[in-house]
Design an enzyme around this catalytic site. Structure first.
Site, PDB file in Angstrom:
ATOM      1  N   ARG A 118       0.792  -1.128  -0.059  1.00 12.50           N
ATOM      2  CA  ARG A 118      -0.027   0.068   0.202  1.00 12.50           C
ATOM      3  C   ARG A 118       0.836   1.364  -0.040  1.00 12.50           C
ATOM      4  NH1 ARG A 118      -4.659  -0.262   4.400  1.00 12.50           N
ATOM      5  NH2 ARG A 118      -3.114   0.137   5.826  1.00 12.50           N
ATOM      6  N   THR A 122      -1.456   7.441   0.013  1.00 13.80           N
ATOM      7  CA  THR A 122      -2.716   7.442  -0.464  1.00 13.80           C
ATOM      8  C   THR A 122      -3.349   5.967   0.094  1.00 13.80           C
ATOM      9  OG1 THR A 122      -1.740   6.088  -2.460  1.00 13.80           O
ATOM     10  CG2 THR A 122      -1.857   8.399  -2.737  1.00 13.80           C
ATOM     11  N   ASP A 216      -0.009  -2.191  12.882  1.00 10.02           N
ATOM     12  CA  ASP A 216       0.547  -2.708  11.459  1.00 10.02           C
ATOM     13  C   ASP A 216       1.050  -4.205  11.781  1.00 10.02           C
ATOM     14  OD1 ASP A 216       2.342  -3.454   9.522  1.00 10.02           O
ATOM     15  OD2 ASP A 216       2.127  -1.271   8.990  1.00 10.02           O
ATOM     16  N   ASP A 219       4.696  -5.182  10.444  1.00 12.27           N
ATOM     17  CA  ASP A 219       5.600  -4.603  11.230  1.00 12.27           C
ATOM     18  C   ASP A 219       5.713  -5.290  12.562  1.00 12.27           C
ATOM     19  OD1 ASP A 219       6.486  -2.609   9.607  1.00 12.27           O
ATOM     20  OD2 ASP A 219       5.483  -0.945  10.272  1.00 12.27           O
TER      21      ASP A 219
HETATM   22  C1  PRP Z   1      -1.348  -4.547   4.738  1.00 12.35           C
HETATM   23  C2  PRP Z   1      -1.539  -5.725   4.643  1.00 12.35           C
HETATM   24  C3  PRP Z   1      -2.238  -6.099   3.564  1.00 12.35           C
HETATM   25  C4  PRP Z   1      -2.932  -4.591   3.104  1.00 12.35           C
HETATM   26  C5  PRP Z   1      -4.319  -4.615   3.519  1.00 12.35           C
HETATM   27  O1  PRP Z   1      -0.010  -4.601   3.875  1.00 12.35           O
HETATM   28  O2  PRP Z   1      -0.794  -6.796   4.817  1.00 12.35           O
HETATM   29  O3  PRP Z   1      -1.659  -6.604   2.339  1.00 12.35           O
HETATM   30  O4  PRP Z   1      -2.025  -3.794   4.112  1.00 12.35           O
HETATM   31  O5  PRP Z   1      -4.821  -3.047   3.586  1.00 12.35           O
HETATM   32  P1  PRP Z   1      -5.904  -2.776   2.273  1.00 12.35           P
HETATM   33  O6  PRP Z   1      -7.026  -4.082   2.449  1.00 12.35           O
HETATM   34  O7  PRP Z   1      -6.440  -1.411   2.554  1.00 12.35           O
HETATM   35  O8  PRP Z   1      -5.381  -2.881   0.990  1.00 12.35           O
HETATM   36  P2  PRP Z   1       0.945  -3.329   3.642  1.00 12.35           P
HETATM   37  O9  PRP Z   1       0.823  -2.873   2.114  1.00 12.35           O
HETATM   38  O10 PRP Z   1       1.100  -2.338   4.781  1.00 12.35           O
HETATM   39  O11 PRP Z   1       2.571  -4.065   3.364  1.00 12.35           O
HETATM   40  P3  PRP Z   1       2.864  -4.927   4.644  1.00 12.35           P
HETATM   41  O12 PRP Z   1       2.668  -6.367   4.112  1.00 12.35           O
HETATM   42  O13 PRP Z   1       4.499  -5.010   4.453  1.00 12.35           O
HETATM   43  O14 PRP Z   1       2.734  -4.745   5.968  1.00 12.35           O
HETATM   44  N1  URA Z   2      -2.656  -3.216   7.463  1.00 17.16           N
HETATM   45  C1  URA Z   2      -2.396  -3.402   8.792  1.00 17.16           C
HETATM   46  O1  URA Z   2      -1.509  -4.011   9.052  1.00 17.16           O
HETATM   47  N2  URA Z   2      -3.226  -3.384   9.566  1.00 17.16           N
HETATM   48  C2  URA Z   2      -4.498  -2.602   9.500  1.00 17.16           C
HETATM   49  O2  URA Z   2      -5.218  -2.413  10.161  1.00 17.16           O
HETATM   50  C3  URA Z   2      -4.740  -2.422   7.847  1.00 17.16           C
HETATM   51  C4  URA Z   2      -3.871  -2.676   7.137  1.00 17.16           C
END
Ligand code: PRP
Ligand code: URA
Length: 226
Positions: A118, A122, A216, A219
């Protein structure tokens, strides 16, 4: 300000949406990982316990065929055997937290990868990379992502799978925590995709994080939080 949703999700239950039974045990596991003060060790251990429940539950949605076996006392047990070839597809990065448990449960399962992040501002998903088995269109896909928030990432991952010839009804999305906005986004566009989840949150906040949520996930699981 928090974003609220009036999205009704009851109509998806049992067709597109398969929440785990909300037992006291499951709530206790969630209590550990929701705690902002949870150690990383506890976060990983208890998340993986929930992921195991999710994987076992998702396998129940696959096709089976009859298989009889003879028991040690000479009787016949009229059983069942899996009748589908599988592939697990974690959405990198957070989805990789689920890969180890899937491999423990389904030994020698094929694993594809889809890397979507993501945008920090945005919150829109960006596809960076995918690597999937050449014969994925004849397999059932266990799509792994612990977070389904706005649904943007899931929709992009599903788009990639469909582009590779996977039928919607062969996609089972295994998810730890979601929210009505994310469920609606996926189920409206792809009603034959099935979502197995362990928790449905109240809403999203203005930063597209779920409430009460978990922060998160990636993380916290991989130890890159501040
Ligand atoms: C997080 C999570 C999902 C996404 C969900 O990924 O692991 O893939 O957000 O959010 P959405 O439904 O609003 O798209 P992120 O891009 O933060 O990366 P990460 O996997 O490195 O935590
Ligand atoms: N990704 C996360 O890791 N946590 C949330 O709450 C939404 C997206």
């Amino acid at each position: 300000m928090t974003r609220t949703t009036a999205a009704p999700i009851d109509g998806y239950l049992g067709k597109s949406l398969f929440p785990l039974p909300q037992t006291n045990q499951l709530r206790a596991l969630h209590t550990v990982i929701r705690d902002r003060d949870a150690s990383r060790q506890d976060f990983v251990f208890y998340s993986e316990r929930i992921i195991r429940l999710l994987v076992e539950s998702a396998l129940d949605l696959l096709p089976f065929e009859p298989r009889d076996v003879r028991t040690p006392v000479g009787a016949v047990y009229r059983g069942l055997d899996f009748a589908a070839d599988l592939v697990g597809v974690p959405v990198v990065r957070a989805g990789e937290s689920m890969e180890g448990v899937l491999r423990e449960v389904c030994r020698s399962i094929r694993i594809g990868k889809i890397l979507i992040q993501r945008d920090k501002v945005t919150k829109l998903p960006h596809l960076y990379y995918s690597a999937l088995p050449a014969d994925i269109s004849r397999r059932h896909v266990l799509l792994l992502d612990p977070m389904l928030a706005t649904g943007g990432t899931a929709l992009e991952a599903i788009r990639v799978l469909l582009e590779h010839g996977v039928a919607e009804e062969r996609i089972i999305f295994i998810n730890l925590i979601t929210v009505p906005e994310g469920i609606t986004a996926v189920c409206e566009r792809h009603p034959a995709v099935r979502i197995v989840t362990s928790a449905i949150e109240e809403k999203l906040n203005e930063n597209a994080y779920m409430l009460p949520g978990i922060g998160d996930f990636g993380d916290r699981f991989f130890g890159t939080d501040k």
